[in-house]
Design a protein around this motif. Structure first.
Motif, PDB file in Angstrom:
ATOM      1  N   ALA A  27       6.405  -6.258 -15.899  1.00  0.00           N
ATOM      2  CA  ALA A  27       5.173  -6.694 -16.567  1.00  0.00           C
ATOM      3  C   ALA A  27       3.934  -6.002 -16.010  1.00  0.00           C
ATOM      4  O   ALA A  27       2.886  -5.971 -16.659  1.00  0.00           O
ATOM      5  N   LEU A  28       4.032  -5.410 -14.822  1.00  0.00           N
ATOM      6  CA  LEU A  28       2.900  -4.727 -14.200  1.00  0.00           C
ATOM      7  C   LEU A  28       2.500  -3.458 -14.947  1.00  0.00           C
ATOM      8  O   LEU A  28       1.337  -3.066 -14.946  1.00  0.00           O
ATOM      9  N   PHE A  29       3.454  -2.825 -15.630  1.00  0.00           N
ATOM     10  CA  PHE A  29       3.255  -1.489 -16.177  1.00  0.00           C
ATOM     11  C   PHE A  29       2.542  -1.510 -17.520  1.00  0.00           C
ATOM     12  O   PHE A  29       3.144  -1.524 -18.581  1.00  0.00           O
ATOM     13  N   ARG A  30       1.207  -1.508 -17.413  1.00  0.00           N
ATOM     14  CA  ARG A  30       0.335  -1.471 -18.575  1.00  0.00           C
ATOM     15  C   ARG A  30      -1.083  -1.236 -18.087  1.00  0.00           C
ATOM     16  O   ARG A  30      -1.335  -1.156 -16.900  1.00  0.00           O
ATOM     17  N   GLU A  56      -2.022  -7.107  -2.777  1.00  0.00           N
ATOM     18  CA  GLU A  56      -0.999  -8.144  -2.841  1.00  0.00           C
ATOM     19  C   GLU A  56      -1.027  -8.657  -4.272  1.00  0.00           C
ATOM     20  O   GLU A  56      -2.110  -8.971  -4.802  1.00  0.00           O
ATOM     21  N   ILE A  57       0.134  -8.735  -4.917  1.00  0.00           N
ATOM     22  CA  ILE A  57       0.215  -9.318  -6.256  1.00  0.00           C
ATOM     23  C   ILE A  57       0.286 -10.831  -6.067  1.00  0.00           C
ATOM     24  O   ILE A  57       1.295 -11.369  -5.623  1.00  0.00           O
ATOM     25  N   VAL A  58      -0.801 -11.511  -6.386  1.00  0.00           N
ATOM     26  CA  VAL A  58      -0.882 -12.959  -6.225  1.00  0.00           C
ATOM     27  C   VAL A  58      -0.190 -13.662  -7.390  1.00  0.00           C
ATOM     28  O   VAL A  58       0.518 -14.647  -7.205  1.00  0.00           O
ATOM     29  N   GLU A  59      -0.405 -13.124  -8.594  1.00  0.00           N
ATOM     30  CA  GLU A  59       0.204 -13.700  -9.793  1.00  0.00           C
ATOM     31  C   GLU A  59       0.322 -12.607 -10.842  1.00  0.00           C
ATOM     32  O   GLU A  59      -0.569 -11.777 -10.987  1.00  0.00           O
ATOM     33  N   LEU A  60       1.440 -12.636 -11.572  1.00  0.00           N
ATOM     34  CA  LEU A  60       1.661 -11.667 -12.644  1.00  0.00           C
ATOM     35  C   LEU A  60       2.404 -12.357 -13.771  1.00  0.00           C
ATOM     36  O   LEU A  60       3.508 -12.864 -13.583  1.00  0.00           O
ATOM     37  N   THR A  61       1.765 -12.409 -14.929  1.00  0.00           N
ATOM     38  CA  THR A  61       2.379 -12.896 -16.158  1.00  0.00           C
ATOM     39  C   THR A  61       2.067 -11.858 -17.234  1.00  0.00           C
ATOM     40  O   THR A  61       1.281 -10.944 -16.988  1.00  0.00           O
ATOM     41  N   ASP A 112       5.829  -7.998  -3.798  1.00  0.00           N
ATOM     42  CA  ASP A 112       4.486  -8.484  -4.088  1.00  0.00           C
ATOM     43  C   ASP A 112       3.400  -7.624  -3.444  1.00  0.00           C
ATOM     44  O   ASP A 112       2.254  -8.052  -3.330  1.00  0.00           O
ATOM     45  N   ARG A 113       3.738  -6.401  -3.043  1.00  0.00           N
ATOM     46  CA  ARG A 113       2.764  -5.501  -2.401  1.00  0.00           C
ATOM     47  C   ARG A 113       2.763  -4.142  -3.085  1.00  0.00           C
ATOM     48  O   ARG A 113       3.819  -3.615  -3.439  1.00  0.00           O
ATOM     49  N   LEU A 114       1.565  -3.586  -3.205  1.00  0.00           N
ATOM     50  CA  LEU A 114       1.404  -2.237  -3.747  1.00  0.00           C
ATOM     51  C   LEU A 114       0.544  -1.433  -2.778  1.00  0.00           C
ATOM     52  O   LEU A 114      -0.515  -1.904  -2.359  1.00  0.00           O
ATOM     53  N   ALA A 115       0.995  -0.258  -2.425  1.00  0.00           N
ATOM     54  CA  ALA A 115       0.210   0.679  -1.623  1.00  0.00           C
ATOM     55  C   ALA A 115      -0.251   1.790  -2.557  1.00  0.00           C
ATOM     56  O   ALA A 115       0.542   2.312  -3.352  1.00  0.00           O
ATOM     57  N   LEU A 116      -1.525   2.146  -2.471  1.00  0.00           N
ATOM     58  CA  LEU A 116      -2.106   3.154  -3.363  1.00  0.00           C
ATOM     59  C   LEU A 116      -2.497   4.383  -2.566  1.00  0.00           C
ATOM     60  O   LEU A 116      -3.088   4.277  -1.495  1.00  0.00           O
ATOM     61  N   ALA A 117      -2.180   5.554  -3.111  1.00  0.00           N
ATOM     62  CA  ALA A 117      -2.553   6.826  -2.483  1.00  0.00           C
ATOM     63  C   ALA A 117      -3.279   7.670  -3.527  1.00  0.00           C
ATOM     64  O   ALA A 117      -2.781   7.879  -4.634  1.00  0.00           O
ATOM     65  N   TYR A 118      -4.468   8.122  -3.146  1.00  0.00           N
ATOM     66  CA  TYR A 118      -5.297   8.947  -4.024  1.00  0.00           C
ATOM     67  C   TYR A 118      -5.239  10.398  -3.558  1.00  0.00           C
ATOM     68  O   TYR A 118      -5.171  10.652  -2.356  1.00  0.00           O
ATOM     69  N   PRO A 119      -5.333  11.360  -4.474  1.00  0.00           N
ATOM     70  CA  PRO A 119      -5.461  12.756  -4.056  1.00  0.00           C
ATOM     71  C   PRO A 119      -6.790  12.944  -3.323  1.00  0.00           C
ATOM     72  O   PRO A 119      -7.725  12.162  -3.533  1.00  0.00           O
ATOM     73  N   PRO A 120      -6.910  13.950  -2.486  1.00  0.00           N
ATOM     74  CA  PRO A 120      -8.166  14.177  -1.773  1.00  0.00           C
ATOM     75  C   PRO A 120      -9.357  14.246  -2.733  1.00  0.00           C
ATOM     76  O   PRO A 120      -9.312  14.925  -3.747  1.00  0.00           O
ATOM     77  N   GLY A 121     -10.401  13.469  -2.435  1.00  0.00           N
ATOM     78  CA  GLY A 121     -11.614  13.470  -3.234  1.00  0.00           C
ATOM     79  C   GLY A 121     -11.554  12.654  -4.507  1.00  0.00           C
ATOM     80  O   GLY A 121     -12.549  12.557  -5.212  1.00  0.00           O
TER      81      GLY A 121
END
Length: 108
Positions: A7-10, A94-99, A74-83
Motif C-alpha cells: 500500500a506504500l507504493f503510490r 518510521e511508518i506509524v500507520e498505513l492504510t 515499519d522503517r524506511l531509510a532514504l538516500a539522496y544523490p549528492p546535491g
C-alpha cells in the motif's frame, strides 16, 4: 531487509493540517483534499526509488529523486544523490500507520 507493505507504493500528499505530535499525515494524491497552497508530497516506488516532492516557483511539484531501503517493516531509510536533498528533508521515517487512504510517518 524487510519489504514495506504494498500500500506504500503510490504518490502521497502531505496534509499538514492533520499533523500531530511529530507525525506527518499524507493522503493519496488522487483523493480530494482541502484547499491549500504549495503542498509537498512523497512517492514511493517498488523499484527502491522515491520522489520527494516540494512546491516549485509556480506551486507545481519539483522532485528530488533518491533511493529507499527498509531496514525493518515499519522503517524506511532514504538516500539522496549528492546535491539532490531538499532542505529539511528527513533521511528516514518510521511508518506509524498505513492504510489505503492514510500514511502517517515520523521522521527518524
Amino acid at each position: 531487509m524487510t519489504p514495506p507493505p504494498a500500500a506504500l507504493f503510490r504518490r502521497w500528499v502531505h496534509v499538514r493540517e492533520e499533523d500531530a505530535e511529530g507525525v506527518r499525515v499524507y493522503r493519496p494524491a488522487d483523493r480530494p483534499l482541502p484547499p491549500a497552497r504549495g503542498r509537498d508530497g512523497i512517492e514511493f516506488r517498488p523499484d527502491g526509488t522515491f520522489a520527494d516532492l516540494r512546491p516549485g516557483p509556480t506551486d507545481a511539484p519539483v522532485a528530488s529523486v533518491g533511493r529507499w531501503t527498509a531496514p525493518a517493516r515499519d522503517r524506511l531509510a532514504l538516500a539522496y544523490p549528492p546535491g539532490a536533498r531538499s532542505a529539511g528533508a528527513p533521511t528516514g521515517y518510521e511508518i506509524v500507520e498505513l492504510t489505503p487512504d492514510l500514511l502517517r510517518l515520523r521522521a527518524v
